[in-house]
Design an enzyme around this catalytic site. Sequence first.
Site, PDB file in Angstrom:
ATOM      1  N   GLU A  16      -3.703  -7.416 -12.911  1.00  0.00           N
ATOM      2  CA  GLU A  16      -4.491  -6.693 -11.901  1.00  0.00           C
ATOM      3  C   GLU A  16      -4.641  -5.226 -12.287  1.00  0.00           C
ATOM      4  OE1 GLU A  16      -6.243  -6.201  -9.412  1.00  0.00           O
ATOM      5  OE2 GLU A  16      -6.240  -7.910  -8.046  1.00  0.00           O
ATOM      6  N   ASN A 144      -7.969  -5.371  -1.061  1.00  0.00           N
ATOM      7  CA  ASN A 144      -8.236  -5.495  -2.494  1.00  0.00           C
ATOM      8  C   ASN A 144      -9.104  -4.348  -2.991  1.00  0.00           C
ATOM      9  OD1 ASN A 144      -7.267  -7.225  -4.562  1.00  0.00           O
ATOM     10  ND2 ASN A 144      -7.801  -8.997  -3.320  1.00  0.00           N
ATOM     11  N   ASP A 194     -12.583  -9.789  -5.432  1.00  0.00           N
ATOM     12  CA  ASP A 194     -11.220  -9.289  -5.648  1.00  0.00           C
ATOM     13  C   ASP A 194     -11.293  -7.789  -5.944  1.00  0.00           C
ATOM     14  OD1 ASP A 194      -8.525  -8.923  -6.428  1.00  0.00           O
ATOM     15  OD2 ASP A 194      -8.383 -10.938  -7.233  1.00  0.00           O
TER      16      ASP A 194
END
Length: 283
Positions: A16, A144, A194
């Site tokens: 991420e 997110n 996302d």
Amino acid sequence: MTAVEVAVREHAELGEGPTWDPAARRLLWVDILGSRVHTYDPASGRRTVMATEQHVGAAKPRTGGGLVVNLRDGVGLYDEGGAFRWLVHDPVPGRRGNDAAVAPDGSLWAGTMRYDEAAGGGSLTRFAPDGSATPVIPGVAVSNGTGWSPDGTHLYYIDSPTRRVDVCRLSEDGRRVEERRPLAAVEPGAGFPDGLTVDGDGCVWVALWDGAAIRRYTPDGTLDRTVELPVRRPTACAFGGPGLRDLYITTARTGPDRPHPLSGSLLVLPDAGQGAAAVPFEG
């Protein structure tokens, strides 16, 4: 644009938060569930990996060196030598830090979520350099993607289960959301939005979890580009490299029984467009 390439072959459980660190000329990214902060220098190929004591949702460069990290139990600081201290320690059982971004004024806007992704269990909070915390968007499920328009007047934001990319008009001082509305919706079957990044043209690039793609939306919400990926679960994207023209994409292995061999790797789309310079955290 050329085809997607592999920048770093890795087996991150939940890669991420890619972020270009202009001072160090390297890319930062995290493996949330692996509790790791990764760096990658595309010029030399040099990599580093630092373990954190908790799940780490995001890591961003600080002014003067070191990192600010969005951890399970709050926001922490690493100095250049690796020494750690808490900026804000606020543990909540069942909750962890997730994606985060640094605002134009050098504050950190950090998201949280519950491990069970329960509705209303997460939030987006603004952390000033002195550690003072101000809720910005409460009562979300999975906080997110977060990013700003080039002029800093609007915030782009994703609460993933809504399947929306929202645009928020900010207060004059840029510290509060005054109006929030949908910018674009991701249709069922195309995955969940996302992480995101905003390019130099003000367009919003969005990673589609379970959608095997990156999408680019114009400031009026029009879908004008789709980049298909070999992996099912891209998580976020950011521009980096010379001239900020290469789009780096983090990916995850978690979930599918038989993930693609590149799942968990750091991918790159060379010469994808013109990125915008990241701002370091002022704390």
